[in-house]
Design an enzyme around this catalytic site. Structure first.
Site: not given
Ligand code: GLN
Length: 309
Positions: A64, A67, A191, A243, A261
């Site tokens: 993420s 992003k 994605y 988050y 993650v």
């Molecule tokens: N690719 C992961 C997902 O969509 C990214 C989530 C994350 O890094 N928090 O679940």
């Protein structure tokens, strides 16, 4: 001011020894194979000098953290039109939550939760083949990190594609409200692949420099975004980058930051430094546990919090 090299050495030594390492993400099977003993940190100061510790040159899955960069690209393409598809309020919910999306008619709270990031990716994809859109994102990362060797870990992307039922549900749900324009499979394919970009702490800290320096890469003078846009991306990182752990991160670290993650965090000390940390074990909110601890120590000792010393 404390000696940055010394502070980083001490933090790296402590993090290597700690036993509270969090839990490695296993809902993407390929990520479960990563050793929780890893710890890396890279700080690039305003002059461009890099200070590193631990496994700072080992590539990891940025997940993420990507992003931040897809948001930057999408804002460049669509400008403020982007905010019709996605909000900019903290969600107070887990990164993969579905429940809010129903109440808010398919418009995700912000571009950093999964639903929001999928909507942003969909916007980048429009008018392109998935392969072209992905190439665009990857080349942007290579340009920002000044390193053409950065690649996508295909095994991680395939692993998430096989098990990404929740993201598929989010994307289909948004599609039903007209928030996703392209075929869901295409959008998700792009994605999953941009989440699977592999980078080192050093590369990630380099890529984040424009956010610490009013939209410019100081080394080259290149303007990536306007100062106003950089400031606003930082604001969204601060409020939404972790988050439902964003409040805690602001309280403890006090910097705009974005987690993934894979255990990476990119943090921005405006005017001072771009920072990347990596420790694969996560806390309950899915944010790197030791990454946060290390950043808390760093900002406290250097007096870098945006809220004051
Ligand atoms: N690719 C992961 C997902 O969509 C990214 C989530 C994350 O890094 N928090 O679940």
């Amino acid at each position: 001011m404390p000696d940055l090299a010394h502070v980083i050495r001490e933090i790296s030594e402590e993090m290597a020894q700690r036993s509270d390492r969090g839990t490695v993400a296993d809902y993407i099977p390929e990520l479960a194979r990563v050793d929780p003993k890893n710890f890396g940190i890279a700080v690039i100061d305003a002059e461009g000098q890099a200070f590193t510790g631990g496994d700072s040159d080992t590539p990891f899955s940025i997940q993420s953290v990507s992003k931040v960069f897809t948001l930057t690209l999408a804002l460049g393409m669509a400008g403020d039109r982007l905010w019709k598809r996605v909000g900019r309020e903290p969600s107070g919910n887990p990164f993969n939550s579905i429940v809010q999306l129903e109440r808010e008619r398919g418009v995700p709270r912000n571009p950093f939760i999964n639903a929001g990031a999928i909507a942003v990716t969909d916007l980048i994809l429009s008018g392109h083949e998935p392969r072209e859109a992905l190439g665009e994102i990857l080349r942007f990362m290579q340009f920002l990190a000044q390193d053409a060797s950065i690649t996508i870990d295909e095994r991680v992307a395939a692993s998430e594609k096989r098990t990404g039922f929740r993201n598929t549900a989010l994307a289909n749900y948004m599609k039903s409200f007209g928030v996703i324009d392209n075929p869901v499979d295409y959008t998700l394919g792009v994605y999953f692949h941009h989440c699977a970009i592999a980078m080192t702490c050093r590369q990630l800290a380099t890529a984040g420099r424009f956010l610490a320096h009013n939209g410019r890469i100081p080394a080259t003078g290149h303007s990536v975004v306007s100062a106003e846009r950089a400031r606003r991306i930082n604001a969204i990182m601060l409020t939404c980058g972790h988050y439902d752990g964003s409040g805690e991160f602001a309280y403890r670290v006090g910097l705009p930051g974005k987690s993934g993650v894979g255990g990476g965090i990119l943090a921005v000390a405006p005017g001072k430094a771009s920072i990347a940390v990596w420790a694969p074990g996560l806390d309950a909110a899915g944010n790197s546990h030791l990454g946060r601890v290390a950043l808390e120590q760093l900002t406290q000792r250097m007096g870098w919090s945006v809220f004051g010393a």
